[in-house]
Design a protein around this motif. Structure first.
Motif, PDB file in Angstrom:
ATOM      1  N   SER A  79      63.463  60.184 104.186  1.00 50.85           N
ATOM      2  CA  SER A  79      63.414  61.398 104.483  1.00 50.85           C
ATOM      3  C   SER A  79      63.602  62.146 105.998  1.00 50.85           C
ATOM      4  O   SER A  79      64.151  62.409 106.754  1.00 50.85           O
ATOM      5  CB  SER A  79      63.979  61.929 103.709  1.00 50.85           C
ATOM      6  OG  SER A  79      64.799  62.444 102.056  1.00 50.85           O
TER       7      SER A  79
ATOM      8  N   PRO B 131      73.655  61.234 110.299  1.00 54.05           N
ATOM      9  CA  PRO B 131      73.919  62.276 108.676  1.00 54.05           C
ATOM     10  C   PRO B 131      74.789  60.880 107.398  1.00 54.05           C
ATOM     11  O   PRO B 131      74.039  61.087 106.382  1.00 54.05           O
ATOM     12  CB  PRO B 131      74.435  63.498 109.000  1.00 54.05           C
ATOM     13  CG  PRO B 131      74.079  63.105 110.346  1.00 54.05           C
ATOM     14  CD  PRO B 131      73.950  61.966 110.889  1.00 54.05           C
ATOM     15  N   LYS B 132      75.296  60.749 108.095  1.00 46.47           N
ATOM     16  CA  LYS B 132      76.731  59.900 107.160  1.00 46.47           C
ATOM     17  C   LYS B 132      75.768  58.269 106.832  1.00 46.47           C
ATOM     18  O   LYS B 132      76.037  58.645 105.335  1.00 46.47           O
ATOM     19  CB  LYS B 132      77.691  59.172 107.969  1.00 46.47           C
ATOM     20  CG  LYS B 132      78.782  60.162 108.439  1.00 46.47           C
ATOM     21  CD  LYS B 132      79.930  59.692 109.138  1.00 46.47           C
ATOM     22  CE  LYS B 132      81.229  60.401 109.147  1.00 46.47           C
ATOM     23  NZ  LYS B 132      82.049  60.264 109.796  1.00 46.47           N
TER      24      LYS B 132
ATOM     25  N   PHE C 245      72.801  58.482 106.561  1.00 46.20           N
ATOM     26  CA  PHE C 245      71.482  59.192 105.595  1.00 46.20           C
ATOM     27  C   PHE C 245      72.497  59.423 104.081  1.00 46.20           C
ATOM     28  O   PHE C 245      70.995  59.240 102.853  1.00 46.20           O
ATOM     29  CB  PHE C 245      70.964  60.620 105.990  1.00 46.20           C
ATOM     30  CG  PHE C 245      69.600  61.030 104.511  1.00 46.20           C
ATOM     31  CD1 PHE C 245      69.578  60.523 104.730  1.00 46.20           C
ATOM     32  CD2 PHE C 245      69.248  62.178 105.565  1.00 46.20           C
ATOM     33  CE1 PHE C 245      68.530  61.241 103.118  1.00 46.20           C
ATOM     34  CE2 PHE C 245      68.057  62.916 104.740  1.00 46.20           C
ATOM     35  CZ  PHE C 245      67.538  62.666 103.863  1.00 46.20           C
ATOM     36  N   ALA C 246      73.436  59.882 104.645  1.00 49.16           N
ATOM     37  CA  ALA C 246      74.341  60.079 102.847  1.00 49.16           C
ATOM     38  C   ALA C 246      74.984  58.691 102.097  1.00 49.16           C
ATOM     39  O   ALA C 246      74.142  59.042 100.786  1.00 49.16           O
ATOM     40  CB  ALA C 246      75.956  60.417 102.902  1.00 49.16           C
TER      41      ALA C 246
ATOM     42  N   GLY D 226      66.833  66.180 101.713  1.00 51.14           N
ATOM     43  CA  GLY D 226      66.964  65.670 103.020  1.00 51.14           C
ATOM     44  C   GLY D 226      67.560  67.249 103.518  1.00 51.14           C
ATOM     45  O   GLY D 226      67.697  67.324 104.796  1.00 51.14           O
TER      46      GLY D 226
ATOM     47  N   TYR E 246      66.497  68.643 107.271  1.00 48.48           N
ATOM     48  CA  TYR E 246      67.558  69.139 108.442  1.00 48.48           C
ATOM     49  C   TYR E 246      67.389  71.201 108.473  1.00 48.48           C
ATOM     50  O   TYR E 246      67.021  70.988 109.750  1.00 48.48           O
ATOM     51  CB  TYR E 246      68.964  68.987 107.733  1.00 48.48           C
ATOM     52  CG  TYR E 246      69.412  67.290 108.074  1.00 48.48           C
ATOM     53  CD1 TYR E 246      69.263  66.802 109.778  1.00 48.48           C
ATOM     54  CD2 TYR E 246      69.899  66.821 107.478  1.00 48.48           C
ATOM     55  CE1 TYR E 246      69.821  65.285 109.980  1.00 48.48           C
ATOM     56  CE2 TYR E 246      70.276  65.385 107.406  1.00 48.48           C
ATOM     57  CZ  TYR E 246      69.685  64.480 108.417  1.00 48.48           C
ATOM     58  OH  TYR E 246      70.854  63.739 108.502  1.00 48.48           O
TER      59      TYR E 246
ATOM     60  N   ASP F  30      74.056  69.111 110.362  1.00 47.27           N
ATOM     61  CA  ASP F  30      74.038  67.547 109.598  1.00 47.27           C
ATOM     62  C   ASP F  30      73.629  67.968 108.518  1.00 47.27           C
ATOM     63  O   ASP F  30      73.630  67.997 107.069  1.00 47.27           O
ATOM     64  CB  ASP F  30      72.764  66.736 110.856  1.00 47.27           C
ATOM     65  CG  ASP F  30      73.495  66.633 111.815  1.00 47.27           C
ATOM     66  OD1 ASP F  30      74.388  66.376 112.141  1.00 47.27           O
ATOM     67  OD2 ASP F  30      72.399  66.206 112.913  1.00 47.27           O
TER      68      ASP F  30
ATOM     69  N   LEU G  54      75.128  66.243 105.863  1.00 48.25           N
ATOM     70  CA  LEU G  54      75.286  65.772 104.852  1.00 48.25           C
ATOM     71  C   LEU G  54      75.696  65.968 103.784  1.00 48.25           C
ATOM     72  O   LEU G  54      75.421  65.046 103.055  1.00 48.25           O
ATOM     73  CB  LEU G  54      73.173  65.857 104.579  1.00 48.25           C
ATOM     74  CG  LEU G  54      73.206  64.794 103.840  1.00 48.25           C
ATOM     75  CD1 LEU G  54      72.635  63.553 104.132  1.00 48.25           C
ATOM     76  CD2 LEU G  54      70.923  65.354 103.582  1.00 48.25           C
TER      77      LEU G  54
ATOM     78  N   GLU H  73      79.509  64.224 103.649  1.00 49.74           N
ATOM     79  CA  GLU H  73      79.215  63.548 103.228  1.00 49.74           C
ATOM     80  C   GLU H  73      79.147  62.943 101.962  1.00 49.74           C
ATOM     81  O   GLU H  73      79.838  61.376 101.545  1.00 49.74           O
ATOM     82  CB  GLU H  73      78.645  62.600 104.850  1.00 49.74           C
ATOM     83  CG  GLU H  73      79.180  60.706 104.712  1.00 49.74           C
ATOM     84  CD  GLU H  73      80.734  60.230 104.668  1.00 49.74           C
ATOM     85  OE1 GLU H  73      80.558  59.444 105.129  1.00 49.74           O
ATOM     86  OE2 GLU H  73      80.966  61.672 105.759  1.00 49.74           O
TER      87      GLU H  73
END
Length: 324
Positions: A187, A196-197, A199-200, A222, A226, A234, A238, A241
């Motif tokens: 993370s 971030p997408k 990451f999601a 997460g 941020y 973001d 996150l 998304e």
């Protein structure tokens, strides 16, 4: 050595193409160790002559061919030397250089460690143990290479934290290849990245295989990471998304007090509402106490959004998280 001898030695260096072809043939013939020593000694001569671009060509070729033949330790060592040469040559961060780093990164093997023993594994688990050991070597070799590249990119000024693209690459490799995934580390790199997408998507994947109670902690971590960087945009992206990804899979974000805290926290930070922020922390303290780093992250969030300075900024667990 006199200046005239030094100049002559520079001229006497052969074109790197001949060296590259010779060493690639050595590796193809299975002479991995001998080739490795020659890659190191030959590139060192070019570096001493300040022919950094030629040295980079040799080291990149060596890393790629060793990794192609499954020699992860050798390939990883040459990959780190490639970055060290960028540093020695004070070479700037060009798109072409990033592409070369990505090409080496893409050459690192990706072999999933099996989660269940099957017929291919003996009763004492020896083959599984060997697979896990090999995965640790791969993860550490690639991580060392990318960490070095991130430090170099920070030094040449792409970003204070280093290249966001490199952080995403490192987060992806740690998550997909480490036999014991450290979600805090994953993370922390995604948060310093620019996707971030992605990451999601990783969080959604993690939710499908983690132990009960780890899913909401990973999501909250997460978001709070941020926010500790002052990145409310973001953090919201996150969550949005992740919600969309889970909805498309007929799933939903866990309904726990910790997630409820995050849902209340995000709109609170859009306002000048420190008393409400403080009230939320007090009300949900039993939930945020589940992870010792959450309180430090929340202290940093208070500093970023409301100017409430911490007594020991960036110390303890919080500071450790964001070390490269």
């Amino acid at each position: 050595m006199s200046r005239s001898m030094s100049m002559r030695s520079r001229r006497d260096l052969p074109p790197p193409e001949k060296t590259i072809e010779k060493l690639e043939n050595m590796v193809a013939g299975g002479n991995y160790y001998e080739a490795q020593q020659m890659y190191k000694s030959t590139s060192a001569r070019y570096i001493a002559a300040q022919k950094y671009l030629e040295a980079l060509d040799i080291l990149q070729s060596g890393a790629l061919v060793q990794l192609k033949h499954g020699q992860v330790t050798c390939g990883g060592e040459l990959a780190v030397m490639f970055v060290d040469t960028l540093v020695k040559g004070a070479l700037p961060y060009y798109e072409e250089t990033f592409d070369r780093i990505r090409k080496i990164y893409d050459a690192f093997p990706r072999i999933s460690v099996p989660h269940f023993l099957g017929d291919d594994y003996d009763d004492d688990g020896q083959k599984l143990s060997e697979a896990i050991s090999a995965a640790k070597v791969r993860a550490e070799s690639c991580s060392s290479f990318l960490r070095a590249a991130i430090r170099w990119s920070a030094e040449v000024g792409t970003s204070r934290n280093g290249s966001p693209e490199l952080h995403v690459m490192l987060a992806e490799y740690i998550y997909s290849e480490s036999p014991e995934t450290d979600m805090t580390k994953v993370s922390s790199h995604f948060v310093r990245g620019d996707d971030p997408k992605k990451f999601a998507s990783m969080l959604a994947n993690f939710m499908g295989k983690c132990y009960p109670g780890e899913d909401d902690t990973a999501i909250a971590r997460g978001v709070l990471m941020y926010l500790s960087q002052g990145n409310l945009k973001d953090a919201n992206l996150l969550m949005d998304e992740l919600k969309d990804l889970l909805k498309s899979a007929d799933l939903e974000i866990p309904k726990t007090d910790l997630i409820q805290f995050i849902k209340y926290l995000l709109p609170t930070l859009e306002r000048d509402a420190y008393p409400l922020f403080r009230t939320l922390r007090q009300k949900y303290k039993s939930s945020t106490d589940r992870d010792p780093v959450f309180e430090e992250l929340l202290d940093e969030i208070a500093a970023k959004f409301y100017g409430i300075r911490r007594q020991n900024p960036l110390e303890g667990l919080f500071g450790d998280m964001f070390r490269i």
